[in-house]
Design a protein around this motif. Structure first.
Motif, short mmCIF file in Angstrom:
data_model
loop_
_atom_site.label_atom_id
_atom_site.label_comp_id
_atom_site.label_asym_id
_atom_site.label_seq_id
_atom_site.Cartn_x
_atom_site.Cartn_y
_atom_site.Cartn_z
N MET A 1 -115.85 -2.92 -48.04
CA MET A 1 -114.87 -2.29 -47.14
C MET A 1 -115.33 -2.38 -45.70
N ALA A 2 -116.66 -2.43 -45.47
CA ALA A 2 -117.16 -2.50 -44.11
C ALA A 2 -116.65 -3.76 -43.45
N ARG A 3 -116.26 -3.68 -42.20
CA ARG A 3 -115.65 -4.80 -41.51
C ARG A 3 -116.66 -5.44 -40.58
N LYS A 4 -116.75 -6.75 -40.63
CA LYS A 4 -117.64 -7.48 -39.73
C LYS A 4 -116.86 -7.88 -38.49
N THR A 5 -117.43 -7.63 -37.35
CA THR A 5 -116.71 -7.96 -36.12
C THR A 5 -117.31 -9.16 -35.40
N THR A 6 -118.48 -9.64 -35.88
CA THR A 6 -119.02 -10.86 -35.30
C THR A 6 -119.40 -11.78 -36.45
N THR A 7 -120.53 -12.48 -36.36
CA THR A 7 -120.94 -13.40 -37.40
C THR A 7 -121.06 -12.69 -38.74
N ASP A 8 -120.79 -13.45 -39.81
CA ASP A 8 -120.85 -12.87 -41.14
C ASP A 8 -122.18 -13.17 -41.82
N ASP A 9 -123.12 -13.72 -41.08
CA ASP A 9 -124.42 -14.09 -41.65
C ASP A 9 -125.34 -12.87 -41.71
N PRO A 10 -125.70 -12.39 -42.91
CA PRO A 10 -126.58 -11.22 -43.00
C PRO A 10 -127.99 -11.48 -42.49
N LEU A 11 -128.33 -12.75 -42.27
CA LEU A 11 -129.65 -13.07 -41.73
C LEU A 11 -129.62 -13.26 -40.22
N ALA A 12 -128.55 -12.80 -39.57
CA ALA A 12 -128.55 -12.79 -38.11
C ALA A 12 -129.75 -11.99 -37.62
N PRO A 13 -130.33 -12.34 -36.47
CA PRO A 13 -131.54 -11.64 -36.01
C PRO A 13 -131.39 -10.13 -35.92
N VAL A 14 -130.19 -9.67 -35.53
CA VAL A 14 -129.95 -8.24 -35.40
C VAL A 14 -128.60 -7.90 -36.03
N THR A 15 -128.58 -6.91 -36.89
CA THR A 15 -127.34 -6.37 -37.44
C THR A 15 -127.18 -4.95 -36.93
N LEU A 16 -126.01 -4.67 -36.40
CA LEU A 16 -125.69 -3.34 -35.87
C LEU A 16 -124.62 -2.72 -36.76
N ALA A 17 -124.98 -1.69 -37.52
CA ALA A 17 -124.03 -0.98 -38.37
C ALA A 17 -123.62 0.31 -37.67
N VAL A 18 -122.34 0.43 -37.35
CA VAL A 18 -121.88 1.53 -36.51
C VAL A 18 -120.91 2.43 -37.27
#
Length: 329
Positions: A1-18
């Motif tokens: 259900m969580a919506r991704k607003t930028t890249t969908d790659d979970p291995l991006a250097p930084v993930t911001l969960a808001v």
């Protein structure tokens, strides 16, 4: 259900969960960890909580390993980080380490907004995890849970599950998982009733539905069952308020309008328009006003303004049911 607003790659250097929905925040972390361990089974997961460590600890956690081991560093409640630690994080955002994935869990809002803005400016992958306070949001969540499993559930089944389980997303997700595991084919309302009839009978919305329909005895029975099974009184007053307000909204809406048009204008799903139309027979403007006052008094009573929250709820249910029947005489 969580919506991704930028890249969908979970291995991006930084993930911001808001956001403040704990289940979605946990899932955001789990997705990153799963992606990291798929790339490197020996990935280490390290956590950081504000006030739990000394200054400089986060910088230590995000320092590259001598052995080039992959790490996932999870920072919970990032809005509560100290000024020194925020400075460390901002510095790291500019030059993230290749083998480290940083996950920042931030509640959103004004507190710690500087860090939030810095992460976004640095191009962090963002996952929205908003608190689901509206029934429509929880209904959408249930539908998405079924879709994620590749299984079909009727709209009535999804609504019945929300009515039965309530607002706890973890319980809703667990219920979907159980139904998917146990039932073959399309999941319908009868299946949900078979599995969760006790919970449905106890739900705050069942209490509200029976009350606004003028069925006082059934509403009181549902209320007592709800209270005995641990449904919080504030959820019951909220459901009562929503039920009465829906009656008032539809009563003041233009006559002859189509359900779809009314749904958009009143902010209700079309199925609810049909249900409220059936419930509003016998209601008057004075009755709605009396019922709203009763709900307000009950709400104050369950929040510390009275000695007996259960009595306050019973009184409100009886008053609402009487108001619903007043116009039928």
């Amino acid at each position: 259900m969580a919506r991704k607003t930028t890249t969908d790659d979970p291995l991006a250097p930084v993930t911001l969960a808001v956001g403040q929905e704990e289940l979605l925040l946990d899932r955001a972390v789990q997705q990153v960890v799963a992606g990291a361990r798929a790339a490197d089974p020996h990935t280490h997961v390290r956590g950081h909580k504000p006030h739990a460590r000394q200054p400089g600890t986060l910088a230590e956690l995000t320092s590259p390993s001598l052995f080039a081991e992959r790490k996932v560093v999870v920072v919970r409640n990032a809005q509560d980080l100290s000024a020194d630690t925020i400075k460390d994080v901002k510095g790291y955002l500019g030059t993230p380490a290749e083998e480290i994935t940083l996950v920042l869990l931030h509640a959103g809002g004004a507190k710690g907004k500087g860090l939030l803005d810095a992460a976004r400016k640095a191009g962090a992958r963002e996952v929205a995890c908003p608190k689901m306070t509206k029934p429509a949001d929880r209904l959408a969540f249930v539908r998405s849970e079924f879709r994620a499993t590749g299984r079909s559930a009727t709209p009535e089944a999804c609504q019945a599950l929300v009515d039965a389980i309530g607002s706890d997303l973890r319980e809703l997700a667990s219920a979907v998982s159980q139904l998917v595991a146990d039932v073959e084919g399309t999941i319908d309302e009868a299946v949900v009733a078979r599995y969760y009839t006790g919970r449905a009978e106890a739900s705050s919305f069942t209490v509200a539905d029976r009350a606004v329909e003028g069925r006082a005895a059934e509403a009181l029975e549902a209320l007592r069952w709800a209270v005995s099974t641990g449904v919080p009184p504030v959820l019951i007053t909220s459901a009562l308020a929503q039920g009465v307000r829906s009656i008032g909204k539809l009563a003041s809406a233009p006559r002859g309008a189509r359900p779809g048009d009314l749904a958009r204008e009143l902010g209700m799903p079309p199925w609810k328009i049909d249900r409220v139309r059936q419930q509003m027979r016998g209601w008057s403007a004075d009755g709605v006003a009396i019922a709203l006052r009763a709900v307000a008094e009950a709400d104050a009573g369950v929040k510390g303004g009275g000695d007996d929250p259960e009595y306050a709820l019973e009184k409100a249910v009886v008053t609402i049911a009487r108001a619903a029947r007043a116009g039928r005489r």
